[in-house]
Write a protein that holds these residues in place. Structure first.
Motif, PDB file in Angstrom:
ATOM      1  N   GLY A 178      12.195  -9.851  13.464  1.00 34.55           N
ATOM      2  CA  GLY A 178      12.177 -10.306  12.077  1.00 34.55           C
ATOM      3  C   GLY A 178      10.816 -10.429  11.436  1.00 34.55           C
ATOM      4  N   ALA A 179       9.769 -10.033  12.148  1.00 34.89           N
ATOM      5  CA  ALA A 179       8.409 -10.186  11.611  1.00 34.89           C
ATOM      6  C   ALA A 179       7.611  -8.890  11.760  1.00 34.89           C
ATOM      7  CB  ALA A 179       7.682 -11.316  12.333  1.00 34.89           C
ATOM      8  N   THR A 180       6.648  -8.724  10.890  1.00 35.64           N
ATOM      9  CA  THR A 180       5.754  -7.563  10.962  1.00 35.64           C
ATOM     10  C   THR A 180       4.841  -7.718  12.168  1.00 35.64           C
ATOM     11  OG1 THR A 180       5.788  -7.309   8.571  1.00 35.64           O
ATOM     12  CG2 THR A 180       3.952  -6.289   9.734  1.00 35.64           C
ATOM     13  N   VAL A 181       4.838  -6.696  13.030  1.00 31.23           N
ATOM     14  CA  VAL A 181       3.924  -6.703  14.178  1.00 31.23           C
ATOM     15  C   VAL A 181       2.790  -5.706  13.991  1.00 31.23           C
ATOM     16  CG1 VAL A 181       5.608  -7.573  15.833  1.00 31.23           C
ATOM     17  CG2 VAL A 181       5.386  -5.103  15.497  1.00 31.23           C
ATOM     18  N   HIS A 182       2.963  -4.814  13.015  1.00 32.30           N
ATOM     19  CA  HIS A 182       1.910  -3.846  12.719  1.00 32.30           C
ATOM     20  C   HIS A 182       2.180  -3.237  11.345  1.00 32.30           C
ATOM     21  CE1 HIS A 182      -1.136  -0.753  13.406  1.00 32.30           C
ATOM     22  NE2 HIS A 182      -0.288   0.089  12.880  1.00 32.30           N
ATOM     23  N   HIS A 183       1.114  -2.968  10.626  1.00 30.65           N
ATOM     24  CA  HIS A 183       1.230  -2.182   9.400  1.00 30.65           C
ATOM     25  C   HIS A 183      -0.044  -1.378   9.237  1.00 30.65           C
ATOM     26  CE1 HIS A 183      -1.318  -4.824   6.820  1.00 30.65           C
ATOM     27  NE2 HIS A 183      -0.899  -5.747   7.665  1.00 30.65           N
ATOM     28  N   ALA A 184       0.119  -0.192   8.651  1.00 27.48           N
ATOM     29  CA  ALA A 184      -1.016   0.709   8.476  1.00 27.48           C
ATOM     30  C   ALA A 184      -0.810   1.512   7.207  1.00 27.48           C
ATOM     31  CB  ALA A 184      -1.124   1.645   9.675  1.00 27.48           C
ATOM     32  N   SER A 185      -1.896   2.059   6.717  1.00 29.13           N
ATOM     33  CA  SER A 185      -1.787   2.928   5.550  1.00 29.13           C
ATOM     34  C   SER A 185      -2.683   4.144   5.735  1.00 29.13           C
ATOM     35  CB  SER A 185      -2.163   2.181   4.267  1.00 29.13           C
ATOM     36  OG  SER A 185      -3.535   1.879   4.262  1.00 29.13           O
ATOM     37  N   HIS A 186      -2.416   5.133   4.930  1.00 27.45           N
ATOM     38  CA  HIS A 186      -3.178   6.372   4.864  1.00 27.45           C
ATOM     39  C   HIS A 186      -3.387   7.000   6.239  1.00 27.45           C
ATOM     40  CE1 HIS A 186      -3.739   4.484   0.971  1.00 27.45           C
ATOM     41  NE2 HIS A 186      -3.875   5.706   0.496  1.00 27.45           N
ATOM     42  N   SER A 187      -4.609   7.331   6.614  1.00 29.38           N
ATOM     43  CA  SER A 187      -4.862   8.065   7.856  1.00 29.38           C
ATOM     44  C   SER A 187      -4.599   7.243   9.115  1.00 29.38           C
ATOM     45  CB  SER A 187      -6.294   8.589   7.875  1.00 29.38           C
ATOM     46  OG  SER A 187      -7.206   7.506   7.886  1.00 29.38           O
ATOM     47  N   MET A 188      -4.375   5.961   8.978  1.00 27.17           N
ATOM     48  CA  MET A 188      -4.097   5.118  10.144  1.00 27.17           C
ATOM     49  C   MET A 188      -2.617   5.172  10.539  1.00 27.17           C
ATOM     50  SD  MET A 188      -7.098   4.215  10.810  1.00 27.17           S
ATOM     51  CE  MET A 188      -6.812   3.077  12.136  1.00 27.17           C
ATOM     52  N   GLU A 224       0.861  -1.175   0.000  1.00 24.81           N
ATOM     53  CA  GLU A 224       0.000   0.000   0.000  1.00 24.81           C
ATOM     54  C   GLU A 224       0.899   1.227   0.000  1.00 24.81           C
ATOM     55  OE1 GLU A 224      -3.854  -0.268   2.263  1.00 24.81           O
ATOM     56  OE2 GLU A 224      -2.644  -1.713   3.378  1.00 24.81           O
ATOM     57  N   SER A 225       0.326   2.362  -0.315  1.00 29.73           N
ATOM     58  CA  SER A 225       1.081   3.606  -0.301  1.00 29.73           C
ATOM     59  C   SER A 225       0.148   4.752   0.041  1.00 29.73           C
ATOM     60  CB  SER A 225       1.719   3.849  -1.660  1.00 29.73           C
ATOM     61  OG  SER A 225       2.248   5.144  -1.726  1.00 29.73           O
ATOM     62  N   PRO A 226       0.517   5.516   1.040  1.00 27.08           N
ATOM     63  CA  PRO A 226       1.654   5.359   1.934  1.00 27.08           C
ATOM     64  C   PRO A 226       1.423   4.196   2.885  1.00 27.08           C
ATOM     65  CG  PRO A 226       0.266   7.138   2.709  1.00 27.08           C
ATOM     66  CD  PRO A 226      -0.317   6.675   1.404  1.00 27.08           C
ATOM     67  N   GLN A 227       2.506   3.697   3.448  1.00 23.06           N
ATOM     68  CA  GLN A 227       2.400   2.543   4.338  1.00 23.06           C
ATOM     69  C   GLN A 227       3.462   2.620   5.419  1.00 23.06           C
ATOM     70  OE1 GLN A 227       3.165  -1.300   2.466  1.00 23.06           O
ATOM     71  NE2 GLN A 227       1.522  -2.204   3.692  1.00 23.06           N
ATOM     72  N   LEU A 228       3.082   2.267   6.637  1.00 24.29           N
ATOM     73  CA  LEU A 228       3.994   2.188   7.775  1.00 24.29           C
ATOM     74  C   LEU A 228       4.032   0.740   8.211  1.00 24.29           C
ATOM     75  CD1 LEU A 228       5.517   4.128   9.931  1.00 24.29           C
ATOM     76  CD2 LEU A 228       3.626   3.415  11.395  1.00 24.29           C
ATOM     77  N   ILE A 229       5.244   0.194   8.349  1.00 24.66           N
ATOM     78  CA  ILE A 229       5.417  -1.201   8.748  1.00 24.66           C
ATOM     79  C   ILE A 229       6.341  -1.223   9.958  1.00 24.66           C
ATOM     80  CG2 ILE A 229       6.219  -3.482   8.023  1.00 24.66           C
ATOM     81  CD1 ILE A 229       5.817  -2.381   5.083  1.00 24.66           C
ATOM     82  N   ILE A 230       5.932  -1.918  11.012  1.00 23.74           N
ATOM     83  CA  ILE A 230       6.755  -2.054  12.210  1.00 23.74           C
ATOM     84  C   ILE A 230       7.202  -3.498  12.311  1.00 23.74           C
ATOM     85  CG2 ILE A 230       6.883  -1.769  14.712  1.00 23.74           C
ATOM     86  CD1 ILE A 230       4.607   0.304  14.440  1.00 23.74           C
TER      87      ILE A 230
END
Length: 134
Positions: free
Chosen positions: A114-124, A104-110
């Protein structure tokens, strides 16, 4: 001017206060697939945050400005990576595959351990969610 100042909340003291300048965020540019190995390894000791940004998208621009203006994470608590996904599409694709997130774009990945614990896009996308995971 006293009456106008009272109506609009401006005082001489407020006008003379120097504005606090916000320091630039400690972005690390994400430009190669090899950096993803480092991110995965370092995530065992400190959360890694990737912000995927489209430089031609107005919404993405607004989201990153809002994120930067409300960013208040303590220095050294996380590593913060910035990916210009238009310039580094292959890195973006590898992030999706390696960390099991839909692009997704924009996207935040935490990433932790070694693994994704959270991801969000846009207003989130907000720094507040990082606080919950750090």
């Amino acid at each position: 001017m006293g009456l106008l100042d009272k109506l609009f909340g401006s005082t001489e003291k407020e006008q003379k206060k120097p504005k606090e300048e916000k320091q630039p965020l400690p972005w690390q540019k994400l430009t190669s697939i090899e950096q993803l190995d480092k991110i995965a390894k370092t995530s065992a000791t400190r959360p890694q945050v990737i912000f995927k940004h489209s430089t031609r998208c107005g919404i993405s621009g607004m989201v990153i400005r809002n994120f930067e203006s409300s960013y208040d994470i303590a220095e050294g608590a996380i590593d913060l990576y910035y990916l210009d996904l238009l310039s580094f599409r292959e890195v973006s694709s590898e992030i999706a595959a390696r960390f099991q997130v839909f692009h997704e774009s924009p996207q935040l990945i935490i990433i932790k351990n070694g693994a994704t614990v959270h991801h969000a896009s846009h207003s989130m996308i907000t720094p507040q969610v990082i606080h919950q995971l750090v």
